[in-house]
Write a protein that holds these residues in place. Structure first.
Motif, PDB file in Angstrom:
ATOM      1  N   ASP A 155       0.811  -1.216   0.000  1.00 22.92           N
ATOM      2  CA  ASP A 155       0.000   0.000   0.000  1.00 22.92           C
ATOM      3  C   ASP A 155       0.844   1.266   0.000  1.00 22.92           C
ATOM      4  OD1 ASP A 155      -2.571   0.874  -0.335  1.00 22.92           O
ATOM      5  OD2 ASP A 155      -3.025   1.023   1.795  1.00 22.92           O
ATOM      6  N   LYS A 156       2.030   1.178  -0.583  1.00 24.24           N
ATOM      7  CA  LYS A 156       2.956   2.291  -0.806  1.00 24.24           C
ATOM      8  C   LYS A 156       3.687   2.794   0.446  1.00 24.24           C
ATOM      9  CE  LYS A 156       1.135   4.263  -5.101  1.00 24.24           C
ATOM     10  NZ  LYS A 156       2.377   4.092  -5.849  1.00 24.24           N
ATOM     11  N   PHE A 157       3.361   2.282   1.635  1.00 23.00           N
ATOM     12  CA  PHE A 157       3.994   2.870   2.822  1.00 23.00           C
ATOM     13  C   PHE A 157       4.754   1.854   3.685  1.00 23.00           C
ATOM     14  CE2 PHE A 157       0.564   1.015   5.157  1.00 23.00           C
ATOM     15  CZ  PHE A 157       0.996   0.950   6.474  1.00 23.00           C
ATOM     16  N   ALA A 158       4.571   0.560   3.454  1.00 22.11           N
ATOM     17  CA  ALA A 158       5.219  -0.441   4.304  1.00 22.11           C
ATOM     18  C   ALA A 158       6.095  -1.327   3.437  1.00 22.11           C
ATOM     19  CB  ALA A 158       4.170  -1.272   5.042  1.00 22.11           C
ATOM     20  N   GLY A 159       7.399  -1.242   3.634  1.00 29.65           N
ATOM     21  CA  GLY A 159       8.285  -2.081   2.847  1.00 29.65           C
ATOM     22  C   GLY A 159       9.654  -1.471   2.678  1.00 29.65           C
ATOM     23  N   TRP A 252       9.703  10.344  -4.592  1.00 22.07           N
ATOM     24  CA  TRP A 252       9.623  11.360  -3.540  1.00 22.07           C
ATOM     25  C   TRP A 252      10.751  12.367  -3.744  1.00 22.07           C
ATOM     26  CZ3 TRP A 252       6.170  11.654   0.615  1.00 22.07           C
ATOM     27  CH2 TRP A 252       5.317  10.542   0.778  1.00 22.07           C
ATOM     28  N   ILE A 253      10.414  13.652  -3.642  1.00 22.03           N
ATOM     29  CA  ILE A 253      11.417  14.718  -3.613  1.00 22.03           C
ATOM     30  C   ILE A 253      11.152  15.543  -2.361  1.00 22.03           C
ATOM     31  CG2 ILE A 253      12.224  16.830  -4.731  1.00 22.03           C
ATOM     32  CD1 ILE A 253      11.761  15.526  -7.411  1.00 22.03           C
ATOM     33  N   ARG A 254      12.214  15.851  -1.628  1.00 20.19           N
ATOM     34  CA  ARG A 254      12.083  16.589  -0.374  1.00 20.19           C
ATOM     35  C   ARG A 254      12.945  17.848  -0.403  1.00 20.19           C
ATOM     36  NH1 ARG A 254      11.822  11.117   1.022  1.00 20.19           N
ATOM     37  NH2 ARG A 254      10.285  10.588   2.641  1.00 20.19           N
ATOM     38  N   TYR A 255      12.352  18.966   0.066  1.00 19.39           N
ATOM     39  CA  TYR A 255      13.082  20.215   0.288  1.00 19.39           C
ATOM     40  C   TYR A 255      12.964  20.550   1.775  1.00 19.39           C
ATOM     41  CZ  TYR A 255      12.077  20.889  -4.777  1.00 19.39           C
ATOM     42  OH  TYR A 255      11.940  20.751  -6.148  1.00 19.39           O
ATOM     43  N   THR A 374       8.829   5.378   2.112  1.00 20.17           N
ATOM     44  CA  THR A 374       8.423   6.769   2.349  1.00 20.17           C
ATOM     45  C   THR A 374       9.307   7.506   3.347  1.00 20.17           C
ATOM     46  OG1 THR A 374       6.808   6.565   4.170  1.00 20.17           O
ATOM     47  CG2 THR A 374       6.014   6.057   1.944  1.00 20.17           C
ATOM     48  N   GLY A 375      10.336   6.865   3.884  1.00 17.89           N
ATOM     49  CA  GLY A 375      11.266   7.546   4.775  1.00 17.89           C
ATOM     50  C   GLY A 375      12.492   8.012   4.011  1.00 17.89           C
ATOM     51  N   SER A 376      13.123   9.068   4.463  1.00 19.77           N
ATOM     52  CA  SER A 376      14.346   9.551   3.823  1.00 19.77           C
ATOM     53  C   SER A 376      15.524   8.662   4.197  1.00 19.77           C
ATOM     54  CB  SER A 376      14.641  10.988   4.258  1.00 19.77           C
ATOM     55  OG  SER A 376      15.952  11.370   3.861  1.00 19.77           O
ATOM     56  N   ASN A 377      16.360   8.335   3.223  1.00 26.63           N
ATOM     57  CA  ASN A 377      17.516   7.472   3.470  1.00 26.63           C
ATOM     58  C   ASN A 377      18.581   8.134   4.317  1.00 26.63           C
ATOM     59  OD1 ASN A 377      16.021   6.105   1.566  1.00 26.63           O
ATOM     60  ND2 ASN A 377      17.763   5.504   0.319  1.00 26.63           N
ATOM     61  N   TYR A 378      18.514   9.440   4.497  1.00 29.44           N
ATOM     62  CA  TYR A 378      19.579  10.170   5.192  1.00 29.44           C
ATOM     63  C   TYR A 378      19.149  10.609   6.596  1.00 29.44           C
ATOM     64  CZ  TYR A 378      21.053   9.971   0.426  1.00 29.44           C
ATOM     65  OH  TYR A 378      21.380   9.488  -0.814  1.00 29.44           O
ATOM     66  N   HIS A 379      17.958  10.184   7.004  1.00 31.39           N
ATOM     67  CA  HIS A 379      17.436  10.545   8.318  1.00 31.39           C
ATOM     68  C   HIS A 379      17.694   9.432   9.324  1.00 31.39           C
ATOM     69  CE1 HIS A 379      15.453  13.558   6.011  1.00 31.39           C
ATOM     70  NE2 HIS A 379      14.482  13.828   6.861  1.00 31.39           N
ATOM     71  N   GLY A 380      18.129   9.812  10.498  1.00 30.00           N
ATOM     72  CA  GLY A 380      18.020   8.933  11.641  1.00 30.00           C
ATOM     73  C   GLY A 380      16.737   9.323  12.357  1.00 30.00           C
TER      74      GLY A 380
END
Length: 568
Positions: A155-159, A252-255, A374-380
């Motif tokens: 469902d686009k959010f778990a995985g 996803w693009i994040r600013y 849906t999480g950023s790869n650079y975030h802890g």
């Protein structure tokens, strides 16, 4: 997400735990073969469409069985020359917290999110995104991962997480410059870029070593897939949505931390995205997104609910938990709320998560990596929860890592201990809220008052309970907690190694999955899970304090000098 809410409601009120699906539910080889058939049929249709032999609207026989047909309608092909970026992206703009109009889906309101909720193209084709580097602190592009048949995206959010290109690694177009290079010119006028992904079958880490920590590498090409498998809950109507096992990919693009004079669009137009087949046909796929936009943009006012001290699982001795998946975190929180804390309870959570997503600390990469859908790869992402009773306040103290102070138009992006740091809270009773993942408060690094040693004191309270000494003049940052008693806290600590990281960065190498999340098979509370500064983060670990308004007023500003916890 809707089915997860039902799952949590059942779990919380009836203690009925769904059986953890067996992993794998189908062999990776079978899923890859079926994905290839979907790809071949799609490619054949696109070539016929390019010749004018079939309509632009994709028939049901070509679409992936399992996508959300209520939110995405009239899915159609568009020629390169007719592409309008406004038709490709759904935007959630950065915004100020407004208690009368709060957004859901667990956002950080200091970030503008661009989401292409549908990408659909055959294997072997190339996706190109062309735009201008934004004026902000952090920027990344992330696309659904290559298809390996082993990891799922329910469902686009778990995985499994997306494959990312971080700002500093993106290649500018000819005669342009990248303003995110260390000590680069942030205000460069010529700032156009191009990002390229190849739609691929295979293991993400084997195809590209940049999809491993620290997720850095040459920015000319990444691998992704616009065809995704949803796993067992895609086909299971009793516990999952049951629409079917297949789905589109997404981008996803994040600013993050947008310059104040460029707020909220980061001073740039929407990027243009298109696909190109090996045989040269250029196209994109768009849809009518009204159902999706309506669901994602629905707002609510701050809820006046609850009036209690924190439960034991949010109590004095509890520190922080590291997030390795949204569904994993939700399931862990539900289990803790039911006081199901035994090794067998934790194993159930791990098995449930693995069965639904194919992810786990014991799995081969990329399914064992920190990045999750849906999480950023650079975030802890560090999380915990809190309840504040009327008349009480919640205080966080710690040391802020250095960060590049950019939002007032700084010309240079200086290296530092992190790229970005923020703390956002959400309505913790989200299964019972009309809008899920409802934001309540958020504060980022440059909004926090620091002393000469970079120490901070954050005070959360209802407006009427604000201590008289919780002022900027006293070196204290006060945050209006609103009237929702129980909230979930998420600390976003963004590291772009090695230039914007250091030995205390909370990444997966320093804080491994099995040891630093509550459900981990080797969970060690002393690393970050205790409410002290003796663990890995030392003075950078935010200490949690809870007390009456009067107690804080009597303490004055001395709390910043203490390493011990004050808790009433």
């Amino acid at each position: 997400m809707r089915n997860i809410v039902i799952f949590l409601f059942t779990l919380t009120f009836f203690g009925c735990l769904p059986k953890a699906p067996e992993y794998p539910y189908r062999s990776a080889a079978d899923l890859k073969a079926e994905a290839q058939r979907i790809s071949d049929n799609l490619e054949h249709y696109i070539k016929k469409w390019a010749k004018g032999e079939v309509p632009s609207k994709l028939p049901d026989s070509i679409l992936p069985k399992g996508y959300d047909s209520e939110r995405f309608k009239n899915i159609r092909l568009v020629k390169f020359e007719d592409i309008d970026p406004k038709d490709q992206w759904v935007s959630r703009m950065a915004h100020k917290i407004n208690f009368k109009k709060l957004y859901g889906s667990f956002p950080d309101p200091h970030c503008t999110y661009l989401l292409a909720p549908i990408i659909y193209a055959p294997f072997g084709s190339f996706m190109k995104i062309e735009g201008d580097f934004p004026y902000c602190r952090f920027f990344s592009v992330q696309t659904s991962p290559p298809f390996d048949g082993a990891g799922y995206r329910y469902d686009k959010f778990a995985g499994n997480g997306e494959v990312a290109i971080v700002d500093s690694d993106i290649v500018p177009k000819a005669n342009n410059s990248n303003p995110f290079k260390p000590n680069g010119n942030r205000l460069a006028k010529n700032r156009a870029y191009e990002v390229i992904y190849k739609m691929s079958l295979g293991n993400a880490t084997e195809l590209d070593p940049s999809h491993e920590p620290p997720y850095r590498g040459n920015g000319k090409l990444r691998h992704a897939s616009a065809i995704q498998a949803q796993g067992p809950w895609g086909a299971n109507k009793s516990e999952g949505h049951g629409r079917g096992p297949w789905d589109f990919g997404d981008v996803w693009i994040r600013y993050y931390g947008i310059d104040k004079d460029k707020f909220p669009d980061a001073g740039v137009e929407l990027p243009k995205m298109y696909f190109e087949l090996k045989t040269g046909e250029k196209f994109t796929v768009v849809a009518d997104y009204e159902g999706f936009v309506q669901a994602s943009e629905e707002t609510m006012a701050n809820r006046d609910i609850g009036n209690s001290d924190p439960a034991p699982y949010n109590g004095k001795d509890i520190g922080w938990d590291k997030q390795f998946g949204i569904f994993l975190q939700i399931a862990s929180g539900a289990s803790r709320a039911l006081y199901k804390n035994s090794p067998s309870d934790k194993k159930y959570v791990r098995d449930l998560h693995k069965g639904i997503t194919g992810r786990g600390a014991d799995m081969p990469a990329p399914s064992s990596l920190e990045p999750h859908a849906t999480g950023s790869n650079y975030h802890g992402y560090l999380t915990n929860g809190m309840s504040i009773k009327k008349g009480k306040i919640y205080v966080l103290t710690g040391k802020m890592p250095t960060f590049p102070d950019t939002r007032n138009g700084a010309k240079i992006l200086k290296p530092a201990q992190c790229r970005y740091w923020s703390l956002t809270t959400y309505d913790a009773a989200f299964p019972f809220s009309k809008v899920k993942g409802l934001e309540n408060t958020s504060i980022m690094d440059d909004e926090i008052i620091l002393d000469d040693n970079r120490n901070y004191t954050l005070v959360y309270s209802r407006l009427e309970d604000r201590p008289k000494n919780a002022t900027a003049e006293n070196g204290i940052t006060w945050i209006d907690y609103g009237n929702t008693a129980t909230q979930a806290f998420t600390l976003r600590w963004v590291s772009v190694g090695p230039e914007w990281s250091f030995d205390k960065s909370p990444n997966e190498l320093n804080l491994p999955w099995s040891k630093t999340t509550w459900s981990g098979s080797e969970f060690d509370k002393t690393i970050i899970g205790s409410n002290n500064q003796d663990g890995f983060l030392k003075e950078f670990h935010p200490l949690r304090h809870y007390m009456s308004k009067e107690t804080f007023e009597n303490i004055g500003t001395k709390l910043t000098k203490k390493r011990s916890v004050v808790w009433e």
